[in-house]
Enzyme design. Structure first.
Site, short mmCIF file in Angstrom:
data_model
loop_
_atom_site.label_atom_id
_atom_site.label_comp_id
_atom_site.label_asym_id
_atom_site.label_seq_id
_atom_site.Cartn_x
_atom_site.Cartn_y
_atom_site.Cartn_z
N PRO A 63 -104.09 44.60 -8.99
CA PRO A 63 -103.98 43.15 -8.88
C PRO A 63 -103.73 42.53 -10.25
O PRO A 63 -104.38 42.90 -11.23
CB PRO A 63 -105.33 42.72 -8.31
N GLU A 64 -102.81 41.60 -10.30
CA GLU A 64 -102.46 41.01 -11.58
C GLU A 64 -103.10 39.63 -11.71
O GLU A 64 -103.76 39.15 -10.80
CB GLU A 64 -100.93 40.96 -11.72
N LYS A 112 -108.00 39.53 -15.61
CA LYS A 112 -108.16 40.12 -14.28
C LYS A 112 -109.63 40.26 -13.89
O LYS A 112 -109.95 40.95 -12.93
CB LYS A 112 -107.45 41.48 -14.25
N ASN A 224 -98.64 45.91 -13.55
CA ASN A 224 -97.41 46.70 -13.47
C ASN A 224 -96.20 45.94 -12.98
O ASN A 224 -95.09 46.14 -13.46
CB ASN A 224 -97.65 47.89 -12.52
N ARG A 309 -99.96 53.62 -14.21
CA ARG A 309 -99.12 52.87 -15.13
C ARG A 309 -97.65 53.16 -14.88
O ARG A 309 -96.86 53.24 -15.80
CB ARG A 309 -99.48 53.22 -16.57
#
Ligand code: ZN
Length: 319
Positions: A63-64, A112, A224, A309
């Site tokens: 989650p960003e 975050k 990401n 990643r």
């Protein structure tokens, strides 16, 4: 591209029984296909677009900042200004904590991280990590037994249920700096400072830019999806050293604009199209033609973090 479908997924697909299929579910497949972001199922109402857990696991998107910001806002709406009547902490270290009787003053995001503060000077600090989510349900609704629940905070009207939270800790509000003080400027925070973010990025000029923008100590909120998309939009290869990125302020500014543009809606759209499969330029599109030049989009792991990643880029458009 998987066809748009709303038939029920088969048993064992991971889909909640009786719920409509994910919009990207392919009939005959065991799994839902390729959602570009996991926040579609970070939901409070259980809408069809948000039910696909399989897709979230496949891409392992974290989650960003925009998702966490939206989560904080929803938690704030449900909890702030109300007295806690239920506190059920299901992590061993804080299992005996009891915040009932305390009034929640606010719920905020910091990068975050999520911080829920009370009038007793207590902060509930949580992080979604890879698989976490929050749901807000009416207080009258029975919460079924579920081993994935880590935390329930409730008042007379609402109950907020935290699933698979990567971090749950309860600490004095005065101790917050020790937990989130290392973070760089928050892209969606009131203290956003692009010059400071740029200064932190430049402090390690030989580091690949794709790693540097994910490091929350430089600037907080990018994951990401936005990493891959912002580098594509600026034509920057993820492995280019920070010191060789021509217009770093423009890249930082773009990150801010992407998160701002998406913070009020489900889904992460960088192309301007919300049609399934058209939301991103390169993220989640490995092997498919670049939308600008047709070169197959490449993917690789980047960085040594334990979290996924994986990055995506066009070798022709990004140099
Ligand atoms: Zn291209």
């Amino acid at each position: 591209m998987p066809p748009h479908a709303r038939t029920s997924p088969p048993p064992g697909s991971g889909h909640p029984p009786g719920r409509p299929a994910c919009v990207r579910y392919t009939p005959g497949s065991k799994r839902c296909q390729g959602l570009p972001s996991r926040n579609r199922y970070l939901t409070w109402e259980g809408s069809p677009r948000t039910e696909c857990r399989e897709a979230g696991r496949r891409l392992a998107a974290v989650p960003e900042g925009d998702v966490v910001w939206r989560t904080a806002r929803r938690l704030h709406e449900a909890l702030a200004g109300r007295v806690l009547t239920r506190c059920d902490v299901r992590v061993p270290r804080f299992a005996t904590a009891n915040l009932t009787g305390q009034t929640v003053t606010e719920a905020i995001s910091r990068g975050k991280h999520l911080l829920i503060r009370t009038d007793a000077g207590v902060t509930v600090h949580t992080h979604l990590r890879m698989d976490g989510s929050w749901r807000v349900r009416p207080a009258s609704e029975r919460v079924p037994g579920n081993h994935r629940i880590r935390l329930i905070l409730g008042n007379d009207t609402w109950q907020a249920i935290g699933y698979l939270l990567g971090i749950v800790e309860i600490l004095p509000t005065t101790a917050e700096p020790a937990t989130v003080g290392h973070l760089g400027p928050d892209l969606l925070g009131p203290d956003w400072d692009p010059a400071e973010a740029e200064r932190r990025l430049r402090a390690n000029p030989s580091r690949p830019i794709g790693e540097a923008v994910l490091d929350q100590r430089n600037l907080a909120g990018i994951g990401n999806v936005y990493k891959a998309e912002m580098l594509f939009l600026r034509g920057v290869n993820p492995w280019r050293p920070v010191g060789e990125v021509g217009d770093l302020p423009a890249l930082v500014d773009l990150a801010k604009r992407l998160l701002e543009a998406n913070k009020d809606r489900f889904g992460q759209v960088t192309t301007g199209s919300r049609r399934p499969g058209e939301e991103t330029w390169v993220y989640g599109r490995a092997g498919r033609p670049c939308r600008r030049c047709g070169t197959p989009v490449r993917t690789a792991d980047q960085g040594s973090d334990s979290e996924s990643r994986v990055t995506f880029w066009c070798p022709h458009c990004q140099t």
